[in-house]
Scaffold this motif. Structure first.
Motif, PDB file in Angstrom:
ATOM      1  N   UNK A 183     -37.573 -10.233  26.271  1.00 24.26           N
ATOM      2  CA  UNK A 183     -37.187  -9.059  27.060  1.00 24.26           C
ATOM      3  C   UNK A 183     -35.995  -8.354  26.427  1.00 24.26           C
ATOM      4  N   UNK A 184     -35.033  -9.151  25.945  1.00 23.52           N
ATOM      5  CA  UNK A 184     -33.873  -8.556  25.286  1.00 23.52           C
ATOM      6  C   UNK A 184     -34.287  -7.835  24.007  1.00 23.52           C
ATOM      7  N   UNK A 185     -35.215  -8.428  23.267  1.00 27.13           N
ATOM      8  CA  UNK A 185     -35.682  -7.795  22.043  1.00 27.13           C
ATOM      9  C   UNK A 185     -36.446  -6.514  22.350  1.00 27.13           C
ATOM     10  N   UNK A 186     -37.243  -6.525  23.408  1.00 30.22           N
ATOM     11  CA  UNK A 186     -37.951  -5.315  23.802  1.00 30.22           C
ATOM     12  C   UNK A 186     -36.985  -4.210  24.183  1.00 30.22           C
ATOM     13  N   UNK A 187     -35.902  -4.577  24.892  1.00 32.67           N
ATOM     14  CA  UNK A 187     -34.890  -3.583  25.258  1.00 32.67           C
ATOM     15  C   UNK A 187     -34.203  -3.031  24.018  1.00 32.67           C
ATOM     16  N   UNK A 188     -33.916  -3.925  23.066  1.00 29.26           N
ATOM     17  CA  UNK A 188     -33.294  -3.476  21.814  1.00 29.26           C
ATOM     18  C   UNK A 188     -34.197  -2.501  21.080  1.00 29.26           C
ATOM     19  N   UNK A 189     -35.496  -2.812  21.044  1.00 29.06           N
ATOM     20  CA  UNK A 189     -36.429  -1.928  20.345  1.00 29.06           C
ATOM     21  C   UNK A 189     -36.564  -0.586  21.058  1.00 29.06           C
ATOM     22  N   UNK A 190     -36.537  -0.602  22.395  1.00 25.98           N
ATOM     23  CA  UNK A 190     -36.595   0.665  23.123  1.00 25.98           C
ATOM     24  C   UNK A 190     -35.381   1.533  22.796  1.00 25.98           C
ATOM     25  N   UNK A 191     -34.206   0.892  22.750  1.00 30.81           N
ATOM     26  CA  UNK A 191     -32.990   1.624  22.402  1.00 30.81           C
ATOM     27  C   UNK A 191     -33.071   2.147  20.975  1.00 30.81           C
ATOM     28  N   UNK A 192     -33.649   1.329  20.093  1.00 26.80           N
ATOM     29  CA  UNK A 192     -33.817   1.726  18.700  1.00 26.80           C
ATOM     30  C   UNK A 192     -34.734   2.939  18.591  1.00 26.80           C
ATOM     31  N   UNK A 193     -35.835   2.892  19.335  1.00 25.52           N
ATOM     32  CA  UNK A 193     -36.775   4.002  19.300  1.00 25.52           C
ATOM     33  C   UNK A 193     -36.131   5.291  19.805  1.00 25.52           C
ATOM     34  N   UNK A 194     -35.293   5.163  20.820  1.00 27.26           N
ATOM     35  CA  UNK A 194     -34.662   6.352  21.382  1.00 27.26           C
ATOM     36  C   UNK A 194     -33.748   7.035  20.376  1.00 27.26           C
ATOM     37  N   UNK A 195     -33.157   6.250  19.459  1.00 29.94           N
ATOM     38  CA  UNK A 195     -32.239   6.811  18.468  1.00 29.94           C
ATOM     39  C   UNK A 195     -32.938   7.185  17.168  1.00 29.94           C
ATOM     40  N   UNK A 196     -34.211   6.851  17.034  1.00 32.54           N
ATOM     41  CA  UNK A 196     -34.923   7.064  15.777  1.00 32.54           C
ATOM     42  C   UNK A 196     -35.364   8.516  15.630  1.00 32.54           C
ATOM     43  N   UNK A 197     -34.993   9.096  14.505  1.00 33.47           N
ATOM     44  CA  UNK A 197     -35.429  10.448  14.158  1.00 33.47           C
ATOM     45  C   UNK A 197     -36.720  10.396  13.341  1.00 33.47           C
ATOM     46  N   UNK A 198     -36.805   9.429  12.436  1.00 37.31           N
ATOM     47  CA  UNK A 198     -38.015   9.272  11.628  1.00 37.31           C
ATOM     48  C   UNK A 198     -38.163   7.803  11.266  1.00 37.31           C
ATOM     49  N   UNK A 199     -39.381   7.346  11.226  1.00 36.83           N
ATOM     50  CA  UNK A 199     -39.701   5.948  10.912  1.00 36.83           C
ATOM     51  C   UNK A 199     -40.763   5.922   9.829  1.00 36.83           C
ATOM     52  N   UNK A 200     -40.493   5.172   8.769  1.00 38.42           N
ATOM     53  CA  UNK A 200     -41.498   4.922   7.737  1.00 38.42           C
ATOM     54  C   UNK A 200     -42.055   3.518   7.942  1.00 38.42           C
ATOM     55  N   UNK A 201     -43.327   3.424   8.276  1.00 35.48           N
ATOM     56  CA  UNK A 201     -43.983   2.117   8.379  1.00 35.48           C
ATOM     57  C   UNK A 201     -44.304   1.669   6.964  1.00 35.48           C
ATOM     58  N   UNK A 202     -43.410   0.881   6.408  1.00 39.42           N
ATOM     59  CA  UNK A 202     -43.458   0.520   5.002  1.00 39.42           C
ATOM     60  C   UNK A 202     -44.734  -0.257   4.708  1.00 39.42           C
ATOM     61  N   UNK A 203     -45.339  -0.004   3.562  1.00 35.98           N
ATOM     62  CA  UNK A 203     -46.512  -0.747   3.127  1.00 35.98           C
ATOM     63  C   UNK A 203     -47.816  -0.293   3.735  1.00 35.98           C
ATOM     64  N   UNK A 204     -47.786   0.700   4.641  1.00 36.63           N
ATOM     65  CA  UNK A 204     -49.018   1.202   5.245  1.00 36.63           C
ATOM     66  C   UNK A 204     -49.400   2.515   4.575  1.00 36.63           C
TER      67      UNK A 204
END
Length: 776
Positions: A631-652
């Protein structure tokens, strides 16, 4: 003929005339063991109805759909002759063109023996005639389909050798490709009685000897850094068949010191090595040992086998992640998408059978059973016969099968052979005893003894096995029947309905008597559920029922079901994984699955849906703590997503294209279920990321904390160096993020920037497991 040859490495081996006289059906028994065991000729064994016969039938039908002229297209073009058809796709359009023809020759030769269908022998005969024409056109014994192969080997003959590991003078593994062709020619000669196949093989062997005649030992070792398959094996076989000492002398020169010397000294230095590159070398060592008894060829194969099976193998009997060995005994973190390359297990089964010929050992037969049921049979789609490259063990992974004509790879080649070769692992014999190693419906004809044996079983649905003897006159012999390690209790053997023997422990039970036509031996192998733990994580386990590995059904890819865990509180597996009424070989968790219960069925027949092979077990308290962490990790990822301007899914592929990724000496892979990208030897990779023009930005990169080696690299933004990063065991065993603040002048007035990872000379850049552009 009967002489001693000195190899490039100073070893001396005696090539005995008896061994040189004939390689009987490629099943020569070990010469050095005091009690050798022999394999049966492949044609002496026939499969009966069951899953393995079904797999063989599918393979036979597929082999007959392939067109020899398409497999031969590049051979004819390379020889200056007009191709008769278009070549196939996949690797047959690349640097290993022609390797599939060698596999096809071997597959058809074995299928001819397995079925007696003359169409397979006819196809091999046609291909051999065509190859002979190509060889004649070349004029020097050379025959191949390797792009630019003639120029590559002309350089070799002049002592000009360059290799980066997967190339020789810029050509992708040319010796590997020639090994496949020579193996196919050998098999067609021995199993189809084709004398011209031997003539073509001898011509190619003579060319190989002439090409390498003047190489120094240093040049040899530099050349052998490039994957070269089992050239030592096929040259040793050519010597055994022809009686000519020059071929085994050349075989011993294919001794790759960097890999084989540590094994000869009892050291496991496999970590980081490309797995399938090594197996054929070891098989060749065992073949030389069979013919000479010489060291270090006698020592290397059994040590390698023990090392791989005990320290590098998964529950399937397969090994490797992203085609490479990892640290010994460290497997629980190596469950990426690309586990268990099928070629590896094909080769391990060959090696295991050869080692069994040194002397019967039940643990060797146990491994054969594990690999046959849980990797080789599982590698074929039981609906259409297509095979796969990787048998993925990634939680939530799904088997991905190749197409019939457009995705030829190394594993489509070995896949052609695998399902034609089942019969070679089932039975063995010595002078007076027949070993029943596998409980697969089949029959064997021991011609020398005048004894036939039929084995009927529906394993794994039932543990009942019935052996029926056929004999024109009474025969005195022993049956040695394997008592498998997984049998849950004693095994009682009845002869003609009366008690004859009881086996209380794994190994072999022997029944020796005068056998008459119609005699029967019946027994019941006790089937039970059991768990096998990862060597480095006792709470990450695989579930088995008897010999078969089970897989949990996680639904289709579209259903995107959450990965489950199992709260068992240390209870026996039979308390929480129970048979499903009315559904043979189906089991379902009861009161254990989180977030829900899961149904398990045999992995070998599971396909078309996401699967779970390794289960994570918890106590209730452990799960509560893990649930909180998640649950803590999910919250961290949600916070991360909120601050993300662009994401590169590396290797895809598509995300990297969308971000305009470019680079030199860069590659991708998968580790612990996450994709990575790096660049090697001072290489680089670069891509575009969106930014907010009037906002401070951070570049956040995810790394693996156990990276070692030369890994110093610069990070540049639009050509300006922003930071220098060195990776060296920063956070062992875990991923970690590094945030690089971007000065405003790097982003002012821009809506995107170009980010570049530039390796220092001789260093890696990365690997990067994730890249984000974020608000601070």
């Amino acid at each position: 003929m009967d002489g001693k040859q000195t190899s490039a490495n100073g070893r001396r081996g005696h090539w005995a005339p008896a061994a040189l006289a004939v390689l009987a059906a490629c099943c020569c028994a070990a010469q050095a063991d005091s009690s050798p065991v022999s394999a049966f000729d492949p044609g002496a064994v026939r499969l009966l109805d069951g899953p393995f016969r079904h797999a063989q039938d599918l393979d036979a039908a597929y082999l007959l759909t392939l067109e020899p002229d398409r497999l031969l297209a590049w051979f004819r073009k390379d020889a200056g002759l007009a191709p008769k058809a278009e070549p196939y796709g996949g690797w047959e359009q690349q640097g290993v063109a022609g390797h599939s023809a060698g596999h096809y020759l071997s597959a058809c030769a074995y299928m001819f023996q397995a079925t007696g269908d003359a169409r397979f022998r006819e196809r091999t005969a046609y291909m051999v005639e065509e190859l002979a024409l190509c060889q004649e056109a070349n004029g020097n014994g050379y025959v191949a389909a390797i792009p630019g192969g003639k120029e590559v080997f002309e350089k070799v003959a002049r002592g000009e050798i360059a290799s980066q590991g997967f190339d020789l003078n810029g050509s992708w593994v040319p010796w590997y490709t020639l090994h496949k062709l020579l193996a196919g020619l050998r098999d067609v000669h021995l199993l189809c009685g084709n004398g011209k196949a031997l003539a073509v093989a001898r011509g190619l062997g003579d060319w190989a000897e002439e090409t390498t005649r003047n190489l120094t030992d240093e040049q040899w070792q530099k050349m052998l850094a490039c994957e070269h398959g089992g050239m030592n094996e096929v040259l040793a076989d050519l010597g055994a068949i022809t009686g000519e000492a020059k071929y085994p002398a050349l075989a011993e020169k294919f001794y790759h010191r960097a890999v084989l010397d540590p094994l000869a000294e009892g050291r496991d230095e496999l970590e980081g090595k490309h797995a399938n590159t090594q197996f054929p070398k070891i098989i060749g060592c065992e073949r030389i040992h069979q013919l000479t008894g010489a060291e270090p060829f006698a020592t290397i194969p059994p040590f390698f086998w023990e090392t791989v099976t005990h320290s590098h193998s998964y529950a399937t009997g397969g090994n490797s992640d992203d085609e490479h060995f990892g640290a010994p005994g460290k497997l629980s973190g190596r469950l990426g998408a690309n586990t268990c390359e099928t070629c590896n297990t094909y080769n391990m089964l060959k090696l295991t059978g050869m080692l069994f010929q040194r002397g019967a050992r039940a643990n060797l037969a146990d491994y054969q059973e594990r690999a046959l049921w849980n990797h080789i049979l599982a590698s074929q789609n039981p609906d259409d016969g297509m095979v796969l490259y990787y048998l993925t063990l990634k939680p939530g992974g799904q088997k991905t099968f190749m197409t019939p004509f457009d995705s030829f790879t190394c594993c489509s080649g070995t896949g052609m052979e695998n399902h034609a070769r089942y019969g070679v692992s089932l039975y063995y014999h010595d002078a007076d005893a027949l070993y029943v190693n596998q409980f697969i419906a089949s029959e064997v004809n021991w011609k020398e003894k005048g004894l036939r044996l039929r084995l009927d079983t529906e394993l794994p649905k039932s543990g009942a096995v019935r052996l029926t003897v056929g004999a024109e006159k009474p025969v005195t012999a022993a049956l040695r029947i394997r008592h498998p390690y997984w049998a849950a209790g004693s095994v009682a053997f009845l002869v003609n309905g009366e008690g004859a023997a009881v086996s209380d422990a794994p190994g072999y039970a022997e029944i020796s008597r005068e056998w008459r036509d119609g005699d029967t031996v019946t027994f019941d192998l006790p089937l039970a559920m059991r768990l096998e733990a990862m060597p480095d994580n006792p709470k990450r386990v695989a579930a088995f029922y008897g010999p078969v590995l089970l897989a949990g059904d996680l639904g289709t890819a579209e259903e995107a079901r959450e990965l489950p865990v199992f709260v068992t509180d240390g209870r026996p597996v039979t308390d929480w994984l129970k048979p499903v009424a009315g559904a043979p070989l189906a089991f379902r968790t009861v009161g254990a699955g989180r977030p829900g219960e899961v149904t398990f069925t045999p992995f070998h027949s599971f396909h078309g849906r996401r699967h779970l092979v390794y289960l994570d077990l918890y106590t209730e308290a452990e799960w509560q703590a893990e649930e909180s962490r998640r649950r803590a990790e999910e919250a961290r990822l949600r916070e991360l997503e909120a601050r993300t301007v662009d994401l590169l899914k590396i290797g895809e592929m598509q995300p990297e294209r969308d971000h305009n990724l470019t680079g030199e000496r860069t590659g991708v892979g998968d580790w612990q279920g996450r994709k990575w990208r790096h660049a090697t030897d001072g290489g680089w990779f670069a891509f575009d990321l969106k930014v907010l023009p009037e906002t401070k930005m951070e570049l956040v990169v995810t790394y693996w904390g156990s990276e070692t080696g030369a890994r110093t690299f610069d990070l540049l933004v639009d050509g300006e160096k922003m930071a220098t990063q060195t990776l060296n065991m920063d956070r062992p065993g875990e991923f970690f993020d590094v945030a690089y603040p971007l000065p405003m002048e790097f982003t002012r007035g821009k809506d995107k920037v170009n980010v570049k990872f530039q390796g220092h000379p001789g260093n890696f850049a990365g690997g990067a497991f994730g890249v984000r552009m974020m608000r601070p």
